[in-house]
Design a protein around this motif. Structure first.
Motif, PDB file in Angstrom:
ATOM      1  N   UNK A 152       0.821  -1.212   0.000  1.00 35.01           N
ATOM      2  CA  UNK A 152       0.000   0.000   0.000  1.00 35.01           C
ATOM      3  C   UNK A 152       0.856   1.264   0.000  1.00 35.01           C
ATOM      4  N   UNK A 153       2.153   1.115   0.133  1.00 32.70           N
ATOM      5  CA  UNK A 153       3.051   2.267   0.117  1.00 32.70           C
ATOM      6  C   UNK A 153       2.960   2.984  -1.218  1.00 32.70           C
ATOM      7  N   UNK A 154       2.631   4.275  -1.167  1.00 34.72           N
ATOM      8  CA  UNK A 154       2.435   5.059  -2.391  1.00 34.72           C
ATOM      9  C   UNK A 154       2.133   6.501  -2.008  1.00 34.72           C
ATOM     10  N   UNK A 155       2.114   7.340  -3.018  1.00 37.33           N
ATOM     11  CA  UNK A 155       1.547   8.676  -2.851  1.00 37.33           C
ATOM     12  C   UNK A 155       0.063   8.574  -3.183  1.00 37.33           C
ATOM     13  N   UNK A 156      -0.757   9.082  -2.306  1.00 38.43           N
ATOM     14  CA  UNK A 156      -2.203   9.010  -2.474  1.00 38.43           C
ATOM     15  C   UNK A 156      -2.735  10.377  -2.882  1.00 38.43           C
ATOM     16  N   UNK A 157      -3.591  10.361  -3.887  1.00 43.68           N
ATOM     17  CA  UNK A 157      -4.173  11.578  -4.436  1.00 43.68           C
ATOM     18  C   UNK A 157      -5.687  11.509  -4.387  1.00 43.68           C
ATOM     19  N   UNK A 158      -6.318  12.644  -4.161  1.00 47.51           N
ATOM     20  CA  UNK A 158      -7.762  12.735  -4.354  1.00 47.51           C
ATOM     21  C   UNK A 158      -8.011  13.587  -5.593  1.00 47.51           C
ATOM     22  N   UNK A 159      -9.127  13.319  -6.231  1.00 45.55           N
ATOM     23  CA  UNK A 159      -9.461  14.008  -7.469  1.00 45.55           C
ATOM     24  C   UNK A 159     -10.963  14.155  -7.573  1.00 45.55           C
ATOM     25  N   UNK A 160     -11.404  15.180  -8.289  1.00 46.81           N
ATOM     26  CA  UNK A 160     -12.826  15.439  -8.451  1.00 46.81           C
ATOM     27  C   UNK A 160     -13.237  15.228  -9.895  1.00 46.81           C
ATOM     28  N   UNK A 161     -14.382  14.618 -10.095  1.00 48.08           N
ATOM     29  CA  UNK A 161     -14.879  14.380 -11.444  1.00 48.08           C
ATOM     30  C   UNK A 161     -16.294  13.854 -11.422  1.00 48.08           C
ATOM     31  N   UNK A 162     -16.762  13.500 -12.608  1.00 46.43           N
ATOM     32  CA  UNK A 162     -18.089  12.899 -12.752  1.00 46.43           C
ATOM     33  C   UNK A 162     -17.997  11.701 -13.699  1.00 46.43           C
ATOM     34  N   UNK A 163     -17.187  10.723 -13.337  1.00 47.72           N
ATOM     35  CA  UNK A 163     -17.049   9.571 -14.233  1.00 47.72           C
ATOM     36  C   UNK A 163     -18.293   8.704 -14.223  1.00 47.72           C
ATOM     37  N   UNK A 164     -18.533   8.014 -15.318  1.00 47.41           N
ATOM     38  CA  UNK A 164     -19.573   7.004 -15.304  1.00 47.41           C
ATOM     39  C   UNK A 164     -19.087   5.856 -14.431  1.00 47.41           C
ATOM     40  N   UNK A 165     -20.027   5.073 -13.940  1.00 45.15           N
ATOM     41  CA  UNK A 165     -19.677   4.048 -12.960  1.00 45.15           C
ATOM     42  C   UNK A 165     -18.588   3.108 -13.470  1.00 45.15           C
ATOM     43  N   UNK A 166     -18.661   2.760 -14.736  1.00 45.51           N
ATOM     44  CA  UNK A 166     -17.696   1.797 -15.294  1.00 45.51           C
ATOM     45  C   UNK A 166     -16.300   2.378 -15.453  1.00 45.51           C
ATOM     46  N   UNK A 167     -16.172   3.689 -15.318  1.00 49.27           N
ATOM     47  CA  UNK A 167     -14.873   4.342 -15.547  1.00 49.27           C
ATOM     48  C   UNK A 167     -14.379   5.096 -14.323  1.00 49.27           C
ATOM     49  N   UNK A 168     -14.875   4.731 -13.148  1.00 54.20           N
ATOM     50  CA  UNK A 168     -14.523   5.509 -11.963  1.00 54.20           C
ATOM     51  C   UNK A 168     -13.028   5.472 -11.685  1.00 54.20           C
ATOM     52  N   UNK A 169     -12.351   4.429 -12.080  1.00 52.98           N
ATOM     53  CA  UNK A 169     -10.926   4.304 -11.773  1.00 52.98           C
ATOM     54  C   UNK A 169     -10.019   4.834 -12.882  1.00 52.98           C
ATOM     55  N   UNK A 170     -10.609   5.470 -13.883  1.00 53.32           N
ATOM     56  CA  UNK A 170      -9.834   6.019 -15.001  1.00 53.32           C
ATOM     57  C   UNK A 170      -9.442   7.454 -14.676  1.00 53.32           C
ATOM     58  N   UNK A 171      -8.168   7.721 -14.560  1.00 53.55           N
ATOM     59  CA  UNK A 171      -7.709   9.036 -14.094  1.00 53.55           C
ATOM     60  C   UNK A 171      -8.100  10.166 -15.047  1.00 53.55           C
ATOM     61  N   UNK A 172      -8.227   9.880 -16.330  1.00 51.55           N
ATOM     62  CA  UNK A 172      -8.572  10.925 -17.292  1.00 51.55           C
ATOM     63  C   UNK A 172     -10.002  11.428 -17.135  1.00 51.55           C
ATOM     64  N   UNK A 173     -10.814  10.724 -16.325  1.00 51.00           N
ATOM     65  CA  UNK A 173     -12.193  11.133 -16.099  1.00 51.00           C
ATOM     66  C   UNK A 173     -12.301  12.247 -15.048  1.00 51.00           C
ATOM     67  N   UNK A 174     -11.189  12.633 -14.455  1.00 48.21           N
ATOM     68  CA  UNK A 174     -11.216  13.590 -13.350  1.00 48.21           C
ATOM     69  C   UNK A 174     -10.689  14.948 -13.797  1.00 48.21           C
ATOM     70  N   UNK A 175     -11.256  16.002 -13.182  1.00 46.28           N
ATOM     71  CA  UNK A 175     -10.949  17.355 -13.623  1.00 46.28           C
ATOM     72  C   UNK A 175      -9.804  17.987 -12.837  1.00 46.28           C
ATOM     73  N   UNK A 176      -9.841  17.814 -11.546  1.00 49.22           N
ATOM     74  CA  UNK A 176      -8.858  18.466 -10.685  1.00 49.22           C
ATOM     75  C   UNK A 176      -8.292  17.447  -9.708  1.00 49.22           C
ATOM     76  N   UNK A 177      -7.040  17.706  -9.339  1.00 50.04           N
ATOM     77  CA  UNK A 177      -6.309  16.787  -8.473  1.00 50.04           C
ATOM     78  C   UNK A 177      -5.700  17.525  -7.297  1.00 50.04           C
ATOM     79  N   UNK A 178      -5.651  16.834  -6.163  1.00 54.54           N
ATOM     80  CA  UNK A 178      -4.922  17.356  -5.022  1.00 54.54           C
ATOM     81  C   UNK A 178      -3.437  17.095  -5.190  1.00 54.54           C
TER      82      UNK A 178
END
Length: 124
Positions: free
Chosen positions: A89-115
């Motif tokens: 689990x060691x990693x840099x963790x980021x939060x991001x805001x978006x409106x992805x469809x359910x099937x694409x929630x884990x796709x980073x390109x679906x997000x608009x802004x990142x912490x």
């Protein structure tokens, strides 16, 4: 629009951490928030997502049963409770805001802004 992630640190394997993502400039209920992580030498991985409307939650298989995503609309904050942490689990963790469809929630390109990210280090 800003996202401020915090709560990372050094923890022993089996331990717990709670990450926070404070949002400013928009309402949490209008957007979904995803948590991603990136370990050295690896691609960014979507690990959890919570919908703005309705609050449905999603998890990657790698964290299912150990991590819990939640939100506090009054504080415009999303949390990621991480239990039973493992060295992988060691990693840099980021939060991001978006409106992805359910099937694409884990796709980073679906997000608009990142912490900016917060580092989690799990020692074995």
């Amino acid at each position: 629009v800003q996202l401020q992630a915090s709560g990372g640190g050094l923890v022993q394997a089996g331990g717990s951490l709670r990450l926070s993502c404070v949002l400013s400039g928009f309402r949490l209920v209008d957007y979904g928030i995803g948590w991603f992580r990136q370990a050295p030498g690896k691609e960014r991985e979507g690990i959890s997502y919570i919908r703005g409307s309705g609050g449905s939650t999603y998890y990657a298989d790698s964290v299912k049963g150990r991590f819990t995503i939640s939100r506090d609309n009054a504080k415009n904050t999303v949390y990621l409770q991480m239990n039973s942490l493992k060295s992988e689990d060691t990693a840099i963790y980021y939060c991001a805001v978006g409106r992805p469809v359910a099937s694409a929630w884990s796709t980073s390109s679906m997000y608009y802004y990142w912490g900016q990210g917060t580092l989690v280090t799990v020692s074995s």
